[in-house]
Design an enzyme around this catalytic site. Structure first.
Site, PDB file in Angstrom:
ATOM      1  CB  VAL A 116      10.308  -4.425  -2.938  1.00  0.00           C
ATOM      2  CG1 VAL A 116      11.787  -4.942  -2.677  1.00  0.00           C
ATOM      3  CG2 VAL A 116       9.887  -3.691  -1.620  1.00  0.00           C
ATOM      4  CG  ASP A 134       4.622  -7.584  11.744  1.00  0.00           C
ATOM      5  OD1 ASP A 134       3.909  -8.163  12.246  1.00  0.00           O
ATOM      6  OD2 ASP A 134       4.754  -7.036  10.476  1.00  0.00           O
ATOM      7  N   GLY A 156       0.761  -1.315  -0.014  1.00  0.00           N
ATOM      8  CA  GLY A 156       0.064  -0.043   0.054  1.00  0.00           C
ATOM      9  C   GLY A 156       0.940   1.303   0.008  1.00  0.00           C
ATOM     10  CG  MET A 157       2.192   3.189   2.683  1.00  0.00           C
ATOM     11  SD  MET A 157       2.710   3.762   4.357  1.00  0.00           S
ATOM     12  CE  MET A 157       1.003   4.551   5.001  1.00  0.00           C
ATOM     13  N   GLY A 158       4.566   1.287  -0.652  1.00  0.00           N
ATOM     14  CA  GLY A 158       5.816   1.184  -1.638  1.00  0.00           C
ATOM     15  C   GLY A 158       5.874   0.056  -2.369  1.00  0.00           C
ATOM     16  CE  LYS A 198      10.536  -1.585   2.163  1.00  0.00           C
ATOM     17  NZ  LYS A 198      10.223  -1.706   3.795  1.00  0.00           N
TER      18      LYS A 198
END
Length: 707
Positions: free
Chosen positions: A37, A147, A33-35, A51
């Site tokens: 790779v 995480d 959703g944001m990056g 990334k």
């Protein structure tokens, strides 16, 4: 064919870059959703996972800063158990920030267990020891991974590597997530994380327990039909460990305790699992090792194709597409599906990171070289002034920092924002303040009673009226050690809440400003005001060994791994149980040891390293053979009796003339900056949770260490 989804490199598409900095882009490893790779290769042939922030997000300068902070913070983690950050910068064209990490060509633990089955007992032990050591490295920087799960552990020929710090941050940071994003992976996040409470290193230990149970059985220890059901089980249910071999069950279960305080520390986990020799063959031989080798060969082959088509353009793209269609399955370090971010209330510019160094990490303190950072909060004029030339060192415990308050008594302020949480007016903090297990502390009552409190609420839990507390020296898991108002050495049993023993001390040992002490394995080491050092048995109070004339005043001893380090005319290392000399290093300082100046100051530890001041020189001590390496000789005036304070890989040193506190690299000792140089001593310095707390001139301040 396996039905499990693999990390498959895809061909470049329209809009994908051909080059990012020194890296030629070969293919797409993943997108979230944001990056996004990419698989990249530099001109020397080194491959990387690169990334890139998505174009629609790259216009936000604050988000760009937070994105690059990933590399800034990751560089602080030493050790070989994480994916190394190679470079980070913003492209001039299109303002596209990117981060390059080393490419890891092995399967994730999730994939490996699915393909090759659960690990045997020895393999789980090897996995546990390696991951626990990596968590130690992460936590030593002041970070919490937050995480840890099988999908974020890549198995390589050299062992497991932790990747993708999805929501890692320092204690004083905030987490940036997209709308609807679950802030913790169901079944692996700790109960306190699920509940949105403050998270510390113990949360990673919980996740480690869940990871090890999965590795041993191939099944999640917490499961359910939907996310909410799984999270409910984590908070309220019992872990499903029936399928875990009994010899491992008793080791994994403590990691999954609901109460963070009850979980072992990573070093305890590593010691408990203690793999036998050759246990790491699980990733060195057999089908898993062959899989790792195949992936490595495929990565090298695709990188070689890029070398043949170095000109870019259509011919190069055709070569790469042909290679990709051939079917290379690759695991990337830092997949885009879980990009991790750092957020501060007032983001500062972060310089582009250069090539990784084996000797000096990027400076991890907030602020630029020579420029002190802004305070997290304070200075607040709320602290008591010095008594007999000393201030009470602030004590951070759980969510508060406890300190001697202006006007008398104790007060506690929230570590996050400095707001007052509670106040105890009828205690005597000048007698000392000491931490106890279970987020508790002890101090003295106005009549000499020893009092025990719960730190977060200030609830008094016990009192020993007969303690006759004059000065609190130290504590261990079962007792508080103090000097009575009559000058005797006394042990107070905190479980039985009674005096355990009392022994006499020489009058010269307890004269102002008093002795210093530290507790270790079965011993209490007391450094008297007369410069003599005595070790007593903690069970009986009997003297076990003594060193005469170590200094001309009391210096705080340091106990580490059953060795006690003593400053003074020499820096001396002794076996804490017998007093036998391990080594002795004479001072190089020209000033003779005397009260308040000269010689070796008290030592401090960071991980397995020891630091001390030799005169005005900050030194790293060689713990095995003795001797020291001078790191910085720029301290002003004569050295105070403050030990350096190590927090998040940074050494905080009170200047010899008491004017300010300087921050230094634990690797090279080089000074980053000096804060509050206009202030005068004495100082109280402590730290926890990636913050340093300073008391000086009646003010309390919280400073950041990692941005």
């Amino acid at each position: 064919m396996h039905d499990r989804k693999q990390y498959v490199m895809k061909p470049l598409g329209p809009g994908d870059p051909i080059r990012l900095g020194p890296y030629r882009v070969l293919g797409v490893l993943g997108e979230g959703g944001m990056g996004k790779v990419y698989f990249g290769r530099d001109d020397s042939g080194r491959t990387a996972a690169v990334k890139v922030l998505l174009p629609e997000l790259a216009h936000d300068p604050h988000l760009v800063q937070r994105f690059l902070r990933e590399a800034h913070t990751a560089r602080a983690v030493s050790g070989g158990g994480v994916a190394r950050v190679l470079d980070a910068r913003t492209e001039d064209t299109g303002n596209r920030p990117w981060i390059a990490t080393e490419f890891l060509s092995g399967p994730t633990l999730d994939d490996a267990v699915h393909r090759y089955g659960p690990f045997g007992a020895d393999g789980v032990r090897a996995l546990a020891a390696s991951l626990a050591a990596t968590l130690q490295d992460i936590h030593a920087t002041g970070l919490v991974h937050r995480d840890l799960k099988p999908a974020n552990i890549v198995l390589t020929s050299t062992g497991p590597r932790v990747i993708d710090f999805g929501i890692a941050r320092p204690e004083h940071g905030l987490t940036l997530t997209t709308t609807g994003q679950v802030p913790v992976t169901p079944g692996y996040g700790a109960p306190e994380q699920v509940l949105g409470q403050r998270v510390g290193p113990a949360a990673d230990v919980f996740s480690l327990g869940a990871v090890l149970a999965y590795a041993a059985t191939g099944q999640r220890t917490f499961d359910g039909t939907h996310v909410a059901a799984v999270q409910y089980e984590v908070v309220h249910g019992e872990p499903r460990l029936d399928s875990v071999p009994p010899e491992l069950r008793q080791l994994i279960a403590p990691c999954l305790a609901k109460d963070p305080v009850q979980r072992p520390a990573p070093d305890q986990v590593a010691g408990a699992f203690a793999p036998p020799p050759g246990a790491d063959r699980v990733w060195r031989t057999g089908p898993l090792a062959e899989d790792i080798a195949r992936r490595g060969a495929e990565a090298r082959r695709q990188a070689a194709v890029a070398g043949q088509g170095s000109g870019g353009g259509p011919s190069r793209r055709r070569l790469l597409r042909t290679a990709l269609v051939a079917g290379g399955a690759l695991a990337a370090s830092g997949g885009a599906g879980g990009a991790w971010w750092m957020l501060r209330e007032e983001p500062r510019r972060i310089p582009a990171a250069g090539p990784a160094s084996d000797t000096e990490p990027l400076p991890i303190v907030a602020g630029r070289h020579g420029t002190p950072p802004g305070e997290l909060w304070g200075p607040l004029p709320v602290a008591a002034g010095p008594v007999d030339g000393q201030v009470t060192t602030p004590l951070p415990v759980l969510d508060v920092v406890v300190f001697a308050a202006a006007g008398g008594g104790l007060a506690a302020r929230l570590t996050t924002d400095g707001k007052e949480k509670w106040r105890l007016p009828d205690v005597r903090p000048a007698a000392g303040l000491v931490a106890l297990p279970g987020n508790r502390f002890a101090t003295a009552g106005s009549g000499g009673a020893l009092l025990g409190f719960e730190a977060s609420t200030s609830r008094q839990e016990w009192s020993v009226a007969g303690a006759d507390t004059g000065r609190i020296l130290a504590a261990d898991a079962s007792a508080v050690y103090l000097v009575t108002r009559g000058g005797e050495l006394r042990a107070v049993d905190t479980a039985g809440r009674k005096v355990r023993w009392t022994v006499p001390l020489p009058e010269a040992a307890v004269k102002a400003p008093g002795p210093r002490a530290a507790a270790g394995t079965g011993r209490l080491v007391v450094f008297g005001a007369d410069g003599d050092v005595v070790a007593v048995d903690t069970a009986s109070g009997a003297t076990v060994w003594k060193v005469a004339g170590q200094a001309r005043s009391a210096l705080r001893p340091l106990v580490m791994k059953d060795v006690v380090y003593l400053g003074g005319r020499s820096l001396t290392a002794l076996d804490i149980r017998t007093g036998a000399a391990v080594w002795k290093t004479e001072t190089r300082a020209t000033t003779a040891p005397q009260p308040g100046a000269g010689g070796w100051g008290p030592a401090a530890a960071w991980r397995d390293r020891v630091f001390a001041m030799d005169g005005t020189a900050l030194c790293q001590v060689f713990t095995e053979l003795g001797g020291a390496l001078p790191l910085d000789s720029s301290a002003k005036g004569t050295p105070p009796h403050h030990p350096p304070h190590a927090e998040a890989g940074t050494l905080w040193v009170v200047q010899g003339d008491g004017r300010g506190v300087s921050a230094h690299s634990v690797v090279s000792g080089r000074r980053y900056w000096t804060w509050s140089a206009e202030s005068q001593g004495p100082w109280g310095v402590s730290g926890a949770g990636n913050r340093v707390f300073l008391v000086n001139d009646g003010k309390l301040t919280a400073m950041p260490t990692v941005e």
